[in-house]
Design a protein around this motif. Structure first.
Motif, PDB file in Angstrom:
ATOM      1  N   TRP A  69      -5.064  -0.147   5.496  1.00 31.75           N
ATOM      2  CA  TRP A  69      -4.606  -0.339   3.866  1.00 31.75           C
ATOM      3  C   TRP A  69      -4.756   1.173   3.388  1.00 31.75           C
ATOM      4  O   TRP A  69      -3.560   1.448   3.169  1.00 31.75           O
ATOM      5  N   LEU A  70      -4.791   1.722   4.026  1.00 34.22           N
ATOM      6  CA  LEU A  70      -5.834   3.488   3.084  1.00 34.22           C
ATOM      7  C   LEU A  70      -4.490   4.037   4.232  1.00 34.22           C
ATOM      8  O   LEU A  70      -4.424   4.743   2.799  1.00 34.22           O
ATOM      9  N   GLY A 128     -11.687   6.486  -3.819  1.00 38.05           N
ATOM     10  CA  GLY A 128     -12.124   5.651  -3.809  1.00 38.05           C
ATOM     11  C   GLY A 128     -13.707   5.675  -4.942  1.00 38.05           C
ATOM     12  O   GLY A 128     -13.704   4.314  -5.089  1.00 38.05           O
ATOM     13  N   ALA A 155       0.596  -1.557  -0.269  1.00 42.57           N
ATOM     14  CA  ALA A 155      -0.023  -0.064  -0.223  1.00 42.57           C
ATOM     15  C   ALA A 155       1.170   1.343   0.123  1.00 42.57           C
ATOM     16  O   ALA A 155       0.594   2.357  -0.804  1.00 42.57           O
ATOM     17  N   GLY A 170      -7.287   4.945  -2.410  1.00 42.70           N
ATOM     18  CA  GLY A 170      -8.861   5.935  -1.975  1.00 42.70           C
ATOM     19  C   GLY A 170      -7.935   6.289  -0.794  1.00 42.70           C
ATOM     20  O   GLY A 170      -6.461   5.970  -0.727  1.00 42.70           O
TER      21      GLY A 170
END
Lengths: 194, 186
Positions: free
Chosen positions: B88-89, B149, A19, B48
């Motif tokens: 994750w974001l 997103g 990520a 996102g």
């Protein structure tokens, strides 16, 4: 084979590291496009700089073409991808509110991070605002959020809903991008502010 | 493309070198599309930018009062997936900061200052940026996504809700730009 997280079963640390790497490329692209600049971003609304539409539509068409082609090779089942539940009332209300915030604030969330990274204090104010807005939404509008959630439908895409192959939509988007690219140059010359 | 006249007040130029021109928008769009495609092919999901803010908000609310945070279904949803540092974001957003920093520094575009239209003050611009951030933040929460997103990620997989979101963003954007915000920008 794809998505890789399903076939490789890597750890959470690897997932978060990936990520981070994807984010670096994401932010790099946003800044290279000039999206760390609020005056360039809002140019799309005053028609003197259509870069937002050019970049977004090219990105959408590129990713769509990639997904379509990789799925054709049999290495990706599109149904394995996460699709945000489709919610028309939420998309319309949220989109209208978001659009107003975009113009007034001069950024959207991703681009405001690029603005902060290049020293814009108005970008920092916008980032503080998103945090405050997100916090306030969770505090005061969770009932509204529950109500909205009732109209959400999971896993909807136009090919699934209409039975028309993704390839035809891809062609439509490519044609639209070509037409828009031709028209946007003329619009920018007409509304130029330099 | 770089010719928009500057009206902000960069108080301190970190480097005297002239800023490099931005890249061709279609080239950047192609590269951004590849990043989005890579996110889909690696993680099975797109990009996102707003989720990370909600993760942090939920974490802060939980630190202040766990009972109070649990009472909000929105906070609870984010708390269920762990701390912001497990999200994750969050890492995507941290990465995008450094990616933009690298691009900005190498192109000599790093300048501390306020960017604004010619007819308002720096102070007014900062207040409007903050207000716009609050409004955009709330809008993104309602729609469950922002330009990244929903618009980019959802449109590329032909999610009809994302296409409707994009139309709504532009409809409100043009209306507010010409009816309300003209003095702020032009």
């Amino acid at each position: 084979m794809f998505p890789l997280y399903m076939s490789l079963d890597y750890s959470q640390a690897v997932s978060l590291g990936l990520a981070l790497v994807l984010g670096v490329f994401f932010g790099f692209c946003l800044e290279k496009a000039g999206f760390g600049s609020s005056r360039k971003l809002v140019g799309v609304f005053y028609l003197y700089d259509m870069a937002v539409v050019k970049v977004m539509f090219t990105a959408i068409v590129t990713a769509m073409a990639g997904l379509f082609l990789v799925s054709l090779t049999g290495n990706l089942n599109l149904a394995d991808l996460y699709i945000e539940p489709t919610n028309y009332p939420a998309a319309i209300i949220g989109g209208l509110v978001f659009g107003a915030g975009f113009v007034i604030g001069g950024y959207c969330p991703g681009t405001s991070v690029a603005a902060v990274a290049t020293g814009k204090t108005d970008g920092l104010a916008f980032v503080a605002g998103i945090f405050a807005g997100s916090y306030a939404y969770a505090e005061f509008l969770s009932g509204f959020d529950d109500w909205l959630a009732q109209s959400a439908h999971p896993d909807q895409t136009l090919p699934v809903l209409t039975g028309v192959s993704m390839g035809w939509y891809l062609l439509l988007f490519i044609a639209f991008l070509g037409l828009a690219a031709w028209g946007m140059g003329a619009v920018e010359r007409r509304f130029s502010r330099t | 493309m770089n010719a928009i006249p500057a009206h902000g007040t960069p108080s301190r130029a970190v480097t005297k070198a002239q800023a490099a021109p931005y890249w061709n928008p279609y080239l950047v769009g192609f590269l951004l599309g590849l990043v989005l495609l890579a996110a889909y092919l690696i993680a099975g999901r797109g990009l996102g930018a707003t989720g990370a803010f909600s993760s942090v908000a939920a974490w802060v609310a939980n630190a202040i009062s766990p009972e109070h945070a649990a009472a909000s279904s929105v906070h609870a949803r984010y708390l269920a997936s762990g701390t912001p540092m497990q999200a994750w974001l969050t890492w995507l957003l941290i990465g995008s900061f450094f990616g933009a920093l690298a691009s900005g520094l190498t192109a000599h575009r790093f300048r501390i200052g306020v960017e604004r239209g010619p007819r308002i003050t720096d102070g007014q611009r900062l207040v409007l940026a903050l207000a716009g951030g609050v409004i955009a933040g709330i809008g993104a929460k309602i729609a469950r996504g922002c330009t990244s997103g929903q618009a980019l990620t959802g449109a590329s997989i032909l999610n009809p809700g994302s296409l409707v979101f994009m139309l709504a963003v532009f409809a409100a954007g043009y209306a507010v730009a010409w009816l309300v915000a003209r003095k702020e920008w032009i």
